[in-house]
Design an enzyme around this catalytic site. Sequence first.
Site, PDB file in Angstrom:
ATOM      1  N   CYS A 220       0.842  -1.187   0.000  1.00 55.89           N
ATOM      2  CA  CYS A 220       0.000   0.000   0.000  1.00 55.89           C
ATOM      3  C   CYS A 220       0.879   1.239   0.000  1.00 55.89           C
ATOM      4  CB  CYS A 220      -0.917   0.013   1.225  1.00 55.89           C
ATOM      5  SG  CYS A 220      -0.068   0.376   2.785  1.00 55.89           S
TER       6      CYS A 220
ATOM      7  N   ARG B  91      -4.528   0.829  -0.524  1.00 57.85           N
ATOM      8  CA  ARG B  91      -4.149  -0.586  -0.497  1.00 57.85           C
ATOM      9  C   ARG B  91      -4.161  -1.234  -1.875  1.00 57.85           C
ATOM     10  NH1 ARG B  91      -7.202  -5.926   1.954  1.00 57.85           N
ATOM     11  NH2 ARG B  91      -5.353  -7.248   2.059  1.00 57.85           N
ATOM     12  N   LEU B  92      -3.075  -1.942  -2.171  1.00 55.70           N
ATOM     13  CA  LEU B  92      -3.013  -2.867  -3.294  1.00 55.70           C
ATOM     14  C   LEU B  92      -3.111  -4.259  -2.691  1.00 55.70           C
ATOM     15  CD1 LEU B  92      -2.491  -3.142  -6.413  1.00 55.70           C
ATOM     16  CD2 LEU B  92      -0.085  -3.470  -5.831  1.00 55.70           C
ATOM     17  N   SER B  93      -4.226  -4.935  -2.884  1.00 55.41           N
ATOM     18  CA  SER B  93      -4.491  -6.195  -2.190  1.00 55.41           C
ATOM     19  C   SER B  93      -3.714  -7.341  -2.843  1.00 55.41           C
ATOM     20  CB  SER B  93      -5.987  -6.504  -2.221  1.00 55.41           C
ATOM     21  OG  SER B  93      -6.728  -5.447  -1.647  1.00 55.41           O
ATOM     22  N   ILE B  94      -2.847  -7.979  -2.046  1.00 58.27           N
ATOM     23  CA  ILE B  94      -2.008  -9.072  -2.534  1.00 58.27           C
ATOM     24  C   ILE B  94      -2.235 -10.341  -1.715  1.00 58.27           C
ATOM     25  CG2 ILE B  94       0.372  -9.833  -2.948  1.00 58.27           C
ATOM     26  CD1 ILE B  94      -0.469  -7.543  -4.780  1.00 58.27           C
ATOM     27  N   ILE B  95      -2.299 -10.191  -0.388  1.00 58.45           N
ATOM     28  CA  ILE B  95      -2.471 -11.321   0.530  1.00 58.45           C
ATOM     29  C   ILE B  95      -3.688 -11.042   1.411  1.00 58.45           C
ATOM     30  CG2 ILE B  95      -1.452 -12.553   2.511  1.00 58.45           C
ATOM     31  CD1 ILE B  95       1.290 -12.079   1.267  1.00 58.45           C
TER      32      ILE B  95
ATOM     33  N   GLY C  72       4.493  -2.985   2.038  1.00 60.11           N
ATOM     34  CA  GLY C  72       5.475  -4.016   1.735  1.00 60.11           C
ATOM     35  C   GLY C  72       4.892  -5.404   1.852  1.00 60.11           C
ATOM     36  N   GLU C  73       5.766  -6.377   2.003  1.00 64.47           N
ATOM     37  CA  GLU C  73       5.359  -7.768   2.183  1.00 64.47           C
ATOM     38  C   GLU C  73       6.328  -8.438   3.158  1.00 64.47           C
ATOM     39  OE1 GLU C  73       2.647  -8.874   0.998  1.00 64.47           O
ATOM     40  OE2 GLU C  73       2.211  -7.599  -0.735  1.00 64.47           O
TER      41      GLU C  73
ATOM     42  N   GLY D 110      15.522  -9.167 -10.612  1.00 66.43           N
ATOM     43  CA  GLY D 110      16.855  -9.585 -10.179  1.00 66.43           C
ATOM     44  C   GLY D 110      17.693  -8.514  -9.509  1.00 66.43           C
TER      45      GLY D 110
END
Length: 640
Positions: A2, A50-54, A80-81, A371
């Site tokens: 987010c 929020r960007l919903s990922i989990i 973050g994650e 990478g």
Amino acid sequence: MCGLLGMLSGHSDAPNYVDAIKRALPCMRHRGPDDAGTWNDDDVVFGFNRLSIIDLEHSHQPLRWGPPENPERYALTFNGEIYNYVELRQELQEHGYEFRTSGDSETIVVGYHHWGEEVVEHLRGMFAIAVWDSEKRTLFLARDQFGIKPLFYATTDKGTVFSSEKKCILEMAPELGLELNLDRRAIEHYVDLQYVPEPETLHSQIRRLESGCTATVLPGGQVMDNRYFRPRFEVTKVTAGKEQDLFDRIARVLEDSVEKHMRADVTVGSFLSGGIDSTAIAALAKRHNPNLLTFTTGFEREGYSEVDVAAESAEAIGAEHIVKVVSPEEYAEAIPRIMWYLDDPVADPSLVPLYFVAREARKHVKVVLSGEGADELFGGYTIYKEPLSLAPFEKLPSPLLKGLNHLGNILPEGMKGKSLLQRGTTPMEERYYGNARSFNFEQLQRVLPWAKREWDHREVTAPIYAQSRHMDPVARMQHLDLFTWMRGDILVKADKINMANSLELRVPFLDKEVFRVAESIPHDLKIAHGTTKYALRKAMEQIVPPHVLHRKKLGFPVPMRHWLAGDELHGWAQDTIKESQTGDIFDKAAVLEMLKEHRDGVSDHSRRLWTVLAFMVWHGIFVEHRIDPKIENPDYPVNI
């Protein structure tokens, strides 16, 4: 994932700033278009996009949590994650804690209650964190080890505001009493290095919490930061015949990192260029996603595209491959928009093709792997081989070194051996300043007549070098790049440009467990047999296709030298310089003269010109309010 924005009031009048937070949030709607909201008490206001990922249905922020006796003691916003959240949740449950969601955000706040500020030592991921403790009335801020996720802040007599993007703080300047003066020292650092080094920004009152740092803020107090991440590069001696054990450790830890970076409730893809770094990540990712999509970009000009090599790699690992070719016209049109997303300019031409490949990827996936970080961790830059070629100079007595240095200085420019003598007789602290410096001081003064020697690159690099005296020469260069080029350029563009497209970028090389192995590699297994990243290449022999294994890295190369000299960008550059209202900063006549010299073939000024041009476009947007970045967000405020 987010964008976070918050305000800690200095006078227990936080409700007065709720409207300002709500007004500023759309500035970074691109970071989180799926959900938005605010929460406040008397001391703080928290806002988020929020960007919903989990845990898509839950884990909304700001997230409230507390122990049974005070169940809403804490408020959290987090960008973050956390890739080891499953393991941390299990560990905390064994200590008796109960969880209300299945996402990674709650793990942070429960961990903060249990471990205090040391929670960051347990987190494996990328993060910028804000936790408000309503009981102790303290605000805790933190960034991940490497600085993958940004966190800006500013303090006035009104309080402390913090945000994932500087433009949100600029939007709140009237309520904060914030003076938007430019920092001349930061401008010189930018022109000298091509990026603004942490903790500076181009606005003197706005700073960044540095990578690998936490901070505590009290109502009405200053930001008190503390560094928790200090690379040691404590090399483990590898005995003859045991090298394969090290190579196997590298392969295992990368496999584990990629597996954890694939954790998501949405589709994960991968960027793919022609080098070993992105190819290794994509090949490992394919093991966990049989339908992996890979993405690359390039240009029509020969020699400035890795499209064919990337396509061959994708075929070899069995991934579906998508390509975006960028034209000069698209490139020029996107520059103002990209400078708006960046907050502060970064003079890296590869930002633009990255923007287009991210935009293409977002049509198909919500998360991509990449990478970044392999060069800094495993010794991938060609310049890292220099200590080997200069080693004989270390055995010479000081008087002889001084004489050879004088000889190197008086030899004619271009004469064979001049550069070797100069660099071999110059201490590393003086000769190596990272991967980005584009001006020497005389060239700098040509365009910045007011430049000061005491503000040059050594002001940035000296404190970092002071921390690495115990390291070998290659490790010292890696250590410097971790705190300069990587966090100032590589990770800024990785975050800002991908989030501009609401695309989450994950970087499995920049993982605490991967780093633990990488920093133990002796220099003779980083730079060996005429190549770089030797240990990594050996570790990836059974994973990366042979045509990539020993190929020189290009990334997303840009034909800037040709475009600035030709019809593609020369006219645009000339107009940008003439129309820019930066005459109090740059000698515009000198910049135009450099452009002419470049077009006439007198000298290749492409990097220097691009550094100045990027700043001028940024200045036209954020200071002059003359350039419209044409942001594809109808709600973004126009008065920043």
